[in-house]
Design a protein around this motif. Sequence first.
Motif, PDB file in Angstrom:
ATOM      1  N   ASN A  90      70.579  55.909 -36.246  1.00  0.00           N
ATOM      2  CA  ASN A  90      71.880  54.840 -35.653  1.00  0.00           C
ATOM      3  C   ASN A  90      72.870  55.100 -34.891  1.00  0.00           C
ATOM      4  O   ASN A  90      73.164  54.654 -34.281  1.00  0.00           O
ATOM      5  CB  ASN A  90      72.076  53.889 -36.620  1.00  0.00           C
ATOM      6  N   ASP A  91      73.803  55.889 -36.154  1.00  0.00           N
ATOM      7  CA  ASP A  91      75.124  56.235 -35.391  1.00  0.00           C
ATOM      8  C   ASP A  91      74.657  57.394 -34.000  1.00  0.00           C
ATOM      9  O   ASP A  91      74.990  56.483 -33.167  1.00  0.00           O
ATOM     10  CB  ASP A  91      75.855  57.133 -36.125  1.00  0.00           C
ATOM     11  N   LYS A  92      73.660  57.769 -33.892  1.00  0.00           N
ATOM     12  CA  LYS A  92      73.256  58.819 -32.764  1.00  0.00           C
ATOM     13  C   LYS A  92      73.400  57.873 -31.552  1.00  0.00           C
ATOM     14  O   LYS A  92      72.837  58.066 -30.649  1.00  0.00           O
ATOM     15  CB  LYS A  92      72.654  59.862 -33.378  1.00  0.00           C
ATOM     16  N   ILE A  93      72.015  57.039 -32.070  1.00  0.00           N
ATOM     17  CA  ILE A  93      70.969  55.897 -30.730  1.00  0.00           C
ATOM     18  C   ILE A  93      72.528  54.973 -30.078  1.00  0.00           C
ATOM     19  O   ILE A  93      72.378  54.954 -28.933  1.00  0.00           O
ATOM     20  CB  ILE A  93      70.678  55.080 -31.036  1.00  0.00           C
ATOM     21  N   SER A  94      73.210  54.781 -31.479  1.00  0.00           N
ATOM     22  CA  SER A  94      74.461  53.701 -30.732  1.00  0.00           C
ATOM     23  C   SER A  94      75.251  54.303 -29.825  1.00  0.00           C
ATOM     24  O   SER A  94      75.685  54.014 -28.593  1.00  0.00           O
ATOM     25  CB  SER A  94      75.521  53.461 -31.957  1.00  0.00           C
ATOM     26  N   GLN A  95      76.137  55.677 -30.007  1.00  0.00           N
ATOM     27  CA  GLN A  95      76.516  56.812 -29.139  1.00  0.00           C
ATOM     28  C   GLN A  95      76.164  57.310 -28.052  1.00  0.00           C
ATOM     29  O   GLN A  95      76.906  57.093 -27.134  1.00  0.00           O
ATOM     30  CB  GLN A  95      76.947  58.348 -29.898  1.00  0.00           C
ATOM     31  N   LEU A  96      74.654  57.248 -27.499  1.00  0.00           N
ATOM     32  CA  LEU A  96      73.788  57.391 -26.723  1.00  0.00           C
ATOM     33  C   LEU A  96      73.916  55.857 -25.712  1.00  0.00           C
ATOM     34  O   LEU A  96      75.038  56.244 -24.634  1.00  0.00           O
ATOM     35  CB  LEU A  96      72.781  57.781 -27.117  1.00  0.00           C
ATOM     36  N   VAL A  97      74.036  55.116 -25.878  1.00  0.00           N
ATOM     37  CA  VAL A  97      73.499  53.559 -25.454  1.00  0.00           C
ATOM     38  C   VAL A  97      74.909  52.612 -24.874  1.00  0.00           C
ATOM     39  O   VAL A  97      75.159  51.982 -24.498  1.00  0.00           O
ATOM     40  CB  VAL A  97      72.418  53.014 -26.059  1.00  0.00           C
ATOM     41  N   HIS A  99      76.576  50.946 -27.259  1.00  0.00           N
ATOM     42  CA  HIS A  99      76.605  49.258 -28.492  1.00  0.00           C
ATOM     43  C   HIS A  99      75.778  49.895 -29.734  1.00  0.00           C
ATOM     44  O   HIS A  99      75.046  50.747 -29.791  1.00  0.00           O
ATOM     45  CB  HIS A  99      75.860  49.053 -27.774  1.00  0.00           C
ATOM     46  N   LYS A 100      76.254  49.161 -30.481  1.00  0.00           N
ATOM     47  CA  LYS A 100      76.560  49.262 -32.057  1.00  0.00           C
ATOM     48  C   LYS A 100      74.744  49.345 -32.398  1.00  0.00           C
ATOM     49  O   LYS A 100      74.236  48.044 -31.647  1.00  0.00           O
ATOM     50  CB  LYS A 100      77.062  48.696 -33.227  1.00  0.00           C
ATOM     51  N   SER A 101      73.880  49.525 -32.497  1.00  0.00           N
ATOM     52  CA  SER A 101      72.715  49.247 -32.541  1.00  0.00           C
ATOM     53  C   SER A 101      72.103  50.290 -33.456  1.00  0.00           C
ATOM     54  O   SER A 101      72.329  50.753 -34.685  1.00  0.00           O
ATOM     55  CB  SER A 101      71.694  50.070 -31.127  1.00  0.00           C
ATOM     56  N   LYS A 102      70.627  49.939 -33.772  1.00  0.00           N
ATOM     57  CA  LYS A 102      69.836  50.272 -35.237  1.00  0.00           C
ATOM     58  C   LYS A 102      68.406  50.054 -34.918  1.00  0.00           C
ATOM     59  O   LYS A 102      67.768  49.030 -34.015  1.00  0.00           O
ATOM     60  CB  LYS A 102      70.555  49.579 -36.728  1.00  0.00           C
ATOM     61  N   LEU A 103      67.443  51.251 -35.531  1.00  0.00           N
ATOM     62  CA  LEU A 103      66.052  51.389 -35.797  1.00  0.00           C
ATOM     63  C   LEU A 103      65.352  49.726 -36.058  1.00  0.00           C
ATOM     64  O   LEU A 103      65.822  50.059 -37.347  1.00  0.00           O
ATOM     65  CB  LEU A 103      65.531  52.740 -36.217  1.00  0.00           C
ATOM     66  N   GLN A 104      64.560  49.254 -35.700  1.00  0.00           N
ATOM     67  CA  GLN A 104      64.264  48.541 -36.609  1.00  0.00           C
ATOM     68  C   GLN A 104      62.212  48.860 -36.660  1.00  0.00           C
ATOM     69  O   GLN A 104      62.055  49.288 -35.766  1.00  0.00           O
ATOM     70  CB  GLN A 104      64.332  46.915 -35.640  1.00  0.00           C
ATOM     71  N   SER A 105      61.593  48.538 -37.684  1.00  0.00           N
ATOM     72  CA  SER A 105      59.760  48.989 -37.392  1.00  0.00           C
ATOM     73  C   SER A 105      59.988  46.973 -36.873  1.00  0.00           C
ATOM     74  O   SER A 105      60.741  45.991 -37.316  1.00  0.00           O
ATOM     75  CB  SER A 105      59.927  48.566 -39.118  1.00  0.00           C
ATOM     76  N   LEU A 106      58.722  47.124 -37.085  1.00  0.00           N
ATOM     77  CA  LEU A 106      57.776  45.481 -36.760  1.00  0.00           C
ATOM     78  C   LEU A 106      58.113  45.168 -38.216  1.00  0.00           C
ATOM     79  O   LEU A 106      57.835  45.147 -39.073  1.00  0.00           O
ATOM     80  CB  LEU A 106      56.089  45.718 -36.578  1.00  0.00           C
ATOM     81  N   ARG A 107      57.646  43.689 -37.445  1.00  0.00           N
ATOM     82  CA  ARG A 107      58.123  42.652 -39.051  1.00  0.00           C
ATOM     83  C   ARG A 107      57.060  41.035 -37.937  1.00  0.00           C
ATOM     84  O   ARG A 107      56.335  41.036 -37.056  1.00  0.00           O
ATOM     85  CB  ARG A 107      59.002  41.359 -38.431  1.00  0.00           C
TER      86      ARG A 107
END
Length: 282
Positions: A90-97, A99-107
């Motif tokens: 999630n830190d890697k994705i946040s750095q790329l885009v 914005h603070k981000s996180k992976l989420q699964s379907l609900r």
Amino acid sequence: MIRIGTVSSIWRYPVKGMAGESLTRADIGSMGVSGDRILAVQDVARQEIQSCKFRPELLQCRCKAVDNAETVEILFPDGEVKLSSDRDVNDKISQLVGHKSKLQSLRPKSDSKFYQRFKRDDHSWLTELKATFAREPGEPLPDLDNLPDEMQTYVSLLGTFFLVSPFHIITTASLKHMRSIHPGPDWNVERFRPNLIIETLPEISGLAEQEWLGRSLVIGDVTVKLGEAAPRCGAVVRKQQGFSEDRSILRSIVRDAHQNLGVYGDILAEGAIHAGDQIYLV
């Protein structure tokens, strides 16, 4: 039934908004290709699922499902590979885009709040959405002012990470047609994020799939009803691994294809499809 061609390739995108993987075989269920859009990136501050419309940097990542689609492997643009289960992904994705981000699964569909659009007020969300289509002055937009209530409220179909439909189709006839009109750019099919690429018969030309709307495709045991044309946004011009940004592609689609390229489909009968399978139009 009329034979129209064969399955050229099958694609799935395990993380919504990221580039995906080419398959030679896929199980097709009511929600399209098995393993497609099983994860998405959520903006932590907005509490909103993101697409490549709003976070185009995601397109620079390539992902594939591993461990029977239990995990996703992500290749970042700097060459680093991480698993969706890695603690620092999630830190890697946040750095790329940015914005603070996180992976989420379907609900479940019942967790409707999870799929809600972020709305600061009654108007800014629509202004943001229109901006993602990257139109120049004088170019038409899809009719975004009259979206169905569900599309105004939620960023995807409830219980899924699909915006409109779980299956997207494009033909080699359409790509050949667009190249003939505008031969300069790289019309790489990955720009358009299809699930199914149809290698059409030589006698089929033009924007073929647009003429088939309302009809069905039969591929072995699988039947797909062709529903709506796919209006194109700014994501098609963005840089991905393997090709660079090219804004002229969107200009051509808006001008020469009534802003649509490819069609959405709904699965009427489930089964498996393979590269090389014959495809029939009903």
